[in-house]
Write a protein that holds these residues in place. Structure first.
Motif, PDB file in Angstrom:
ATOM      1  N   PRO A   1       0.556   1.485  -6.253  1.00 23.08           N
ATOM      2  CA  PRO A   1      -1.662   1.834  -6.166  1.00 23.08           C
ATOM      3  C   PRO A   1      -1.214   0.292  -6.677  1.00 23.08           C
ATOM      4  O   PRO A   1      -0.811  -0.211  -6.970  1.00 23.08           O
TER       5      PRO A   1
ATOM      6  N   THR B   1       1.469   5.975  -2.243  1.00 22.22           N
ATOM      7  CA  THR B   1       1.363   5.669  -3.322  1.00 22.22           C
ATOM      8  C   THR B   1       2.566   5.653  -4.278  1.00 22.22           C
ATOM      9  O   THR B   1       2.146   6.028  -5.365  1.00 22.22           O
TER      10      THR B   1
ATOM     11  N   ASN C   1       0.707  -1.153   0.341  1.00 19.68           N
ATOM     12  CA  ASN C   1       0.097  -0.428  -0.170  1.00 19.68           C
ATOM     13  C   ASN C   1       0.705   1.435   0.198  1.00 19.68           C
ATOM     14  O   ASN C   1       1.416   1.250   0.736  1.00 19.68           O
TER      15      ASN C   1
END
Length: 214
Positions: A48, A45, A43
């Motif tokens: 994704p 940024t 998990n």
């Protein structure tokens, strides 16, 4: 951009680790059953959903994560949020009953392209769920620079960080990449990027593993 011919490397002291591991094995036996990886989740940024390919070896003692969107970049017209990306990989491990461990070795591969005035940073932290102690690694590179990189971390979690006895706790690896213009007044048009292409982990009973009975 000027191209440099050498690969950036961070290499932990293998001889020291090997001696420590050998000494630990002299003092204490190691479990006959290997530690194995039950599953991997991710998990962040930089990863994704649907952008990471996971591969676990058949014997479940090694893994590879390959990223398609783990890129941080800086430059004119690029948002500040694009300059930092991270990904937390969570590994659920199967540890032989009656044993505790500290672990491991990991490899980070990617690419940097940095104009003068741009600085990139790659960092990682390793921690067991529910414990406060953390093992860390970081490296910085300033431009001009353009090349692949390989960071080799054979330390992983510090030998003082032990898995709990009789309780399943996940191993978390938080990898972060950052790129920024450190002198925007002098180099307002400078650009740069850093990618993190893959994380390889090898869990063995040779390098970086210390065992003790509960």
């Amino acid at each position: 951009m000027k191209v440099f011919g050498s690969i950036v490397k961070f290499v932990a002291p293998l001889l020291v680790l090997g001696a420590a591991a050998a000494h630990a094995e002299e003092r204490n036996p190691v479990p006959s059953e290997p530690i194995t990886i039950k599953k991997i989740q991710y998990n962040g940024t930089g990863c994704p959903l649907g952008t990471v390919a996971k591969n676990i070896s058949e014997d479940k003692t090694a893994f590879t994560l390959t990223f398609s969107e783990f890129v941080a970049e800086a430059g004119p017209g690029i948002s500040l949020s694009a300059g930092r990306k991270n990904c937390v990989a969570t590994l659920v491990l199967d540890v032989p009953a009656g044993w505790q461990y500290s672990i491991g070795s990991f490899y980070f591969r990617g690419f940097m392209a940095l104009d003068k005035g741009i600085r990139a940073e790659h960092s990682a932290s390793y921690f067991l769920e529910g414990q406060g102690k953390t093992g860390t690694f970081s490296s910085r590179q300033s431009g001009p620079y353009e090349n692949d990189y390989v960071f080799n971390d054979n330390v992983g979690i510090s030998s003082a960080v032990w898995s709990p006895c009789g309780v399943e706790r996940a191993l978390n690896i938080n990898t972060s990449i950052r790129v920024s213009n450190t002198n925007s007044r002098q180099y307002p048009n400078a650009q740069g990027l850093i990618t993190n292409d893959s994380i390889d982990g090898q869990i063995t009973q040779v390098w970086g593993l210390t065992w003790r009975r509960c």
